[in-house]
Design a protein around this motif. Structure first.
Motif, mmCIF file in Angstrom:
data_model
loop_
_atom_site.group_PDB
_atom_site.id
_atom_site.type_symbol
_atom_site.label_atom_id
_atom_site.label_comp_id
_atom_site.label_asym_id
_atom_site.label_seq_id
_atom_site.Cartn_x
_atom_site.Cartn_y
_atom_site.Cartn_z
ATOM 1 N N VAL A 56 22.458 2.000 -18.632
ATOM 2 C CA VAL A 56 21.380 1.541 -19.514
ATOM 3 C C VAL A 56 21.660 1.913 -20.969
ATOM 4 O O VAL A 56 21.311 1.158 -21.886
ATOM 5 N N ILE A 57 22.323 3.036 -21.200
ATOM 6 C CA ILE A 57 22.625 3.431 -22.573
ATOM 7 C C ILE A 57 23.686 2.518 -23.173
ATOM 8 O O ILE A 57 23.549 2.046 -24.310
ATOM 9 N N GLN A 58 24.737 2.243 -22.434
ATOM 10 C CA GLN A 58 25.797 1.401 -22.989
ATOM 11 C C GLN A 58 25.353 -0.048 -23.162
ATOM 12 O O GLN A 58 25.907 -0.766 -23.983
ATOM 13 N N ASN A 59 24.356 -0.458 -22.408
ATOM 14 C CA ASN A 59 23.794 -1.799 -22.573
ATOM 15 C C ASN A 59 22.587 -1.819 -23.498
ATOM 16 O O ASN A 59 21.939 -2.868 -23.640
ATOM 17 N N ARG A 60 22.287 -0.675 -24.105
ATOM 18 C CA ARG A 60 21.147 -0.526 -25.015
ATOM 19 C C ARG A 60 19.864 -1.075 -24.405
ATOM 20 O O ARG A 60 19.064 -1.757 -25.062
ATOM 21 N N ASP A 61 19.674 -0.788 -23.136
ATOM 22 C CA ASP A 61 18.464 -1.202 -22.423
ATOM 23 C C ASP A 61 17.396 -0.131 -22.650
ATOM 24 O O ASP A 61 17.109 0.694 -21.775
ATOM 25 N N LEU A 62 16.818 -0.155 -23.835
ATOM 26 C CA LEU A 62 15.853 0.882 -24.200
ATOM 27 C C LEU A 62 14.593 0.804 -23.349
ATOM 28 O O LEU A 62 13.979 1.839 -23.064
ATOM 29 N N GLY A 63 14.219 -0.389 -22.934
ATOM 30 C CA GLY A 63 13.037 -0.518 -22.091
ATOM 31 C C GLY A 63 13.168 0.278 -20.810
ATOM 32 O O GLY A 63 12.232 0.969 -20.394
#
Length: 255
Positions: A191-198
């Motif tokens: 999620v961090i590398q995909n910038r999935d902040l949600g």
């Protein structure tokens, strides 16, 4: 220019041990040469974000018990910087984040164990900041975004904590990680590398084994702060990953 970092501080024994992670920290210090270090430590909690503000050398705080005498003999007398502390306070206040300053607190082991291995010559000013583990994840990230751009001034921002940190279920003398700890970190990296902040901001509900990995958030929130402080367009990098005692993660990121 320097990146922002999330570094695992793990056991205080890092200050005197020789292992893969200690070698990594030494090499990281050789690679990055900041003019100052801003470090958010999991071992300083306060309701209001608090910034160390002094030009003097810090005392070394031994906020642990039952370790070898050699560890308590270590000193890390880094000096602070009231100028940078004031700069940080202004940046936070512009974003509506309340701050306080503290002129007397020393460096706790969330700071000096890492810094003693990265910069053993103690020549870089250090500004230590507190965390509030009770704020929502989105607010932790906002604290970081308030100080975006420091890396362009060669000021190194470090979030010092641990992703998987549950001391009640560590496995003494176990050198291989528990599968659930690996699964939690795998999810986090994705999620961090995909910038999935949600998803990241709702890790407690969405991440596998989240309650076991993060029974209390104080060691996790420095990750969110460090991520927020990095360059918005930079791709998050895993710069180290290893485990100790079965469940203690040494996962580190560069932002």
């Amino acid at each position: 220019m320097v990146p922002s970092l999330f570094l695992a501080h793990g056991s205080p024994m890092l200050a005197i041990e020789t292992n893969e992670y200690v070698d990594f920290l030494a090499n990281l210090g050789k690679r990055l040469k900041p003019t100052a270090i801003v470090i958010f430590t999991a071992h300083w909690e306060s309701e209001v974000l608090t910034i160390s503000s002094t030009d003097d050398a810090y005392e070394t705080i031994y906020d642990f018990y039952g370790f070898p005498d050699q560890l308590y003999a270590i000193k890390y007398p880094a000096k602070g910087s009231t100028r940078i502390a004031s700069k940080l306070a202004e940046m936070f206040e512009k974003q509506g984040i309340s701050v306080k300053k503290n002129s007397t607190r020393g460096l706790d082991h969330g700071s000096w164990t890492l810094l003693s291995r990265m910069y053993p010559d103690v020549y870089i000013p250090v500004i230590q900041l507190s965390v509030n583990p009770y704020l929502p994840a989105s607010e932790q990230h906002k604290i970081g975004t308030a100080i975006q751009g420091l890396g362009k001034e060669d000021i190194l921002v470090i979030g010092s904590g641990v992703t998987v940190h549950n001391l009640r279920i560590i496995k003494w003398r176990q050198t291989t990680p528990e599968p659930w700890a690996v699964e939690f970190d795998d999810w986090l990296i994705d999620v961090i590398q995909n910038r999935d902040l949600g998803s990241l901001f709702h890790y407690e509900e969405l991440a596998p084994h989240a309650r076991r990995a993060v029974p209390r958030a104080e060691h996790f929130v420095p990750l969110l702060i460090a991520m927020g402080s990095g360059e918005p367009q930079a791709k998050a990098k895993v710069i180290h990953r290893s485990y100790d005692l079965g469940t203690l993660s040494y996962l580190c990121f560069e932002f």
